[in-house]
Design a protein around this motif. Structure first.
Motif, PDB file in Angstrom:
ATOM      1  N   ILE A  25      -4.088  -6.172  -6.197  1.00  0.00           N
ATOM      2  CA  ILE A  25      -4.959  -6.129  -5.023  1.00  0.00           C
ATOM      3  C   ILE A  25      -4.340  -6.915  -3.872  1.00  0.00           C
ATOM      4  N   GLU A  26      -3.792  -8.075  -4.174  1.00  0.00           N
ATOM      5  CA  GLU A  26      -3.173  -8.905  -3.132  1.00  0.00           C
ATOM      6  C   GLU A  26      -1.953  -8.220  -2.528  1.00  0.00           C
ATOM      7  N   LEU A  27      -1.135  -7.585  -3.357  1.00  0.00           N
ATOM      8  CA  LEU A  27       0.041  -6.892  -2.835  1.00  0.00           C
ATOM      9  C   LEU A  27      -0.365  -5.659  -2.028  1.00  0.00           C
ATOM     10  N   MET A  28      -1.408  -4.957  -2.475  1.00  0.00           N
ATOM     11  CA  MET A  28      -1.898  -3.813  -1.707  1.00  0.00           C
ATOM     12  C   MET A  28      -2.358  -4.256  -0.323  1.00  0.00           C
ATOM     13  N   ALA A  29      -3.006  -5.405  -0.240  1.00  0.00           N
ATOM     14  CA  ALA A  29      -3.454  -5.921   1.050  1.00  0.00           C
ATOM     15  C   ALA A  29      -2.257  -6.207   1.960  1.00  0.00           C
ATOM     16  N   LEU A  30      -1.203  -6.771   1.404  1.00  0.00           N
ATOM     17  CA  LEU A  30      -0.001  -7.043   2.200  1.00  0.00           C
ATOM     18  C   LEU A  30       0.649  -5.747   2.690  1.00  0.00           C
ATOM     19  N   GLU A  31       0.723  -4.766   1.812  1.00  0.00           N
ATOM     20  CA  GLU A  31       1.313  -3.481   2.196  1.00  0.00           C
ATOM     21  C   GLU A  31       0.463  -2.792   3.256  1.00  0.00           C
ATOM     22  N   LEU A  32      -0.838  -2.903   3.120  1.00  0.00           N
ATOM     23  CA  LEU A  32      -1.749  -2.323   4.101  1.00  0.00           C
ATOM     24  C   LEU A  32      -1.563  -2.979   5.467  1.00  0.00           C
ATOM     25  N   ASP A  33      -1.414  -4.308   5.473  1.00  0.00           N
ATOM     26  CA  ASP A  33      -1.153  -5.028   6.724  1.00  0.00           C
ATOM     27  C   ASP A  33       0.119  -4.513   7.387  1.00  0.00           C
ATOM     28  N   ARG A  34       1.131  -4.308   6.573  1.00  0.00           N
ATOM     29  CA  ARG A  34       2.415  -3.834   7.104  1.00  0.00           C
ATOM     30  C   ARG A  34       2.286  -2.436   7.705  1.00  0.00           C
ATOM     31  N   LEU A  35       1.572  -1.552   7.010  1.00  0.00           N
ATOM     32  CA  LEU A  35       1.368  -0.199   7.533  1.00  0.00           C
ATOM     33  C   LEU A  35       0.600  -0.216   8.848  1.00  0.00           C
ATOM     34  N   TYR A  36      -0.382  -1.085   8.944  1.00  0.00           N
ATOM     35  CA  TYR A  36      -1.169  -1.168  10.173  1.00  0.00           C
ATOM     36  C   TYR A  36      -0.340  -1.755  11.318  1.00  0.00           C
ATOM     37  N   GLN A  37       0.448  -2.765  11.031  1.00  0.00           N
ATOM     38  CA  GLN A  37       1.292  -3.366  12.072  1.00  0.00           C
ATOM     39  C   GLN A  37       2.304  -2.364  12.616  1.00  0.00           C
ATOM     40  N   GLU A  38       2.776  -1.487  11.745  1.00  0.00           N
ATOM     41  CA  GLU A  38       3.751  -0.472  12.167  1.00  0.00           C
ATOM     42  C   GLU A  38       3.069   0.761  12.756  1.00  0.00           C
ATOM     43  N   LYS A  39       1.730   0.713  12.861  1.00  0.00           N
ATOM     44  CA  LYS A  39       0.917   1.783  13.441  1.00  0.00           C
ATOM     45  C   LYS A  39       1.032   3.098  12.666  1.00  0.00           C
ATOM     46  N   VAL A  40       1.161   2.989  11.347  1.00  0.00           N
ATOM     47  CA  VAL A  40       1.232   4.162  10.490  1.00  0.00           C
ATOM     48  C   VAL A  40      -0.177   4.629  10.118  1.00  0.00           C
ATOM     49  N   ILE A  41      -1.098   3.677   9.988  1.00  0.00           N
ATOM     50  CA  ILE A  41      -2.492   4.023   9.716  1.00  0.00           C
ATOM     51  C   ILE A  41      -3.365   3.534  10.875  1.00  0.00           C
ATOM     52  N   ASP A  42      -4.488   4.213  11.065  1.00  0.00           N
ATOM     53  CA  ASP A  42      -5.366   3.836  12.172  1.00  0.00           C
ATOM     54  C   ASP A  42      -6.269   2.661  11.795  1.00  0.00           C
ATOM     55  N   GLN A  43      -6.944   2.123  12.798  1.00  0.00           N
ATOM     56  CA  GLN A  43      -7.765   0.928  12.598  1.00  0.00           C
ATOM     57  C   GLN A  43      -8.935   1.182  11.662  1.00  0.00           C
ATOM     58  N   ALA A  44      -9.556   2.348  11.744  1.00  0.00           N
ATOM     59  CA  ALA A  44     -10.712   2.647  10.899  1.00  0.00           C
ATOM     60  C   ALA A  44     -10.328   2.639   9.418  1.00  0.00           C
ATOM     61  N   ASN A  45      -9.223   3.285   9.078  1.00  0.00           N
ATOM     62  CA  ASN A  45      -8.753   3.283   7.691  1.00  0.00           C
ATOM     63  C   ASN A  45      -8.355   1.881   7.252  1.00  0.00           C
ATOM     64  N   PHE A  46      -7.697   1.154   8.132  1.00  0.00           N
ATOM     65  CA  PHE A  46      -7.265  -0.201   7.819  1.00  0.00           C
ATOM     66  C   PHE A  46      -8.460  -1.091   7.476  1.00  0.00           C
ATOM     67  N   ILE A  47      -9.465  -1.077   8.320  1.00  0.00           N
ATOM     68  CA  ILE A  47     -10.637  -1.934   8.103  1.00  0.00           C
ATOM     69  C   ILE A  47     -11.372  -1.542   6.831  1.00  0.00           C
ATOM     70  N   THR A  48     -11.543  -0.250   6.620  1.00  0.00           N
ATOM     71  CA  THR A  48     -12.234   0.219   5.415  1.00  0.00           C
ATOM     72  C   THR A  48     -11.486  -0.206   4.157  1.00  0.00           C
ATOM     73  N   CYS A  49     -10.181  -0.027   4.155  1.00  0.00           N
ATOM     74  CA  CYS A  49      -9.369  -0.412   2.997  1.00  0.00           C
ATOM     75  C   CYS A  49      -9.414  -1.921   2.763  1.00  0.00           C
ATOM     76  N   LYS A  50      -9.349  -2.695   3.833  1.00  0.00           N
ATOM     77  CA  LYS A  50      -9.396  -4.152   3.685  1.00  0.00           C
ATOM     78  C   LYS A  50     -10.734  -4.599   3.100  1.00  0.00           C
ATOM     79  N   LEU A  51     -11.823  -3.949   3.510  1.00  0.00           N
ATOM     80  CA  LEU A  51     -13.134  -4.287   2.954  1.00  0.00           C
ATOM     81  C   LEU A  51     -13.199  -3.970   1.460  1.00  0.00           C
TER      82      LEU A  51
END
Length: 69
Positions: A27-53
């Motif tokens: 779970i912790e590594l998935m959160a880090l990977e998700l952060d990286r995808l969002y920073q690189e603008k690969v995923i949108d904010q809505a998906n990012f927030i939902t996944c982080k929750l």
């Protein structure tokens, strides 16, 4: 996106497979990977927030199960 499995499937779309052997670490590594995808603008904010929750909820659940309040 409602479950950890849904988040895993999203990450797999980008070639990210996470399995460290302990669910909490996954779970912790998935959160880090998700952060990286969002920073690189690969995923949108809505998906990012939902996944982080979802990841936050699952992380809290795992900590309770392990007794690590």
């Amino acid at each position: 996106m409602k479950t950890l499995y849904d988040v895993q499937q999203l990450l797999k779309k980008f070639g990210i497979y996470v399995h460290l052997g302990k669910r909490l670490w996954d779970i912790e590594l998935m959160a880090l990977e998700l952060d990286r995808l969002y920073q690189e603008k690969v995923i949108d904010q809505a998906n990012f927030i939902t996944c982080k929750l979802v990841l936050t909820r699952e992380h809290n659940y795992e900590e309770k199960q392990a007794g690590n309040y």
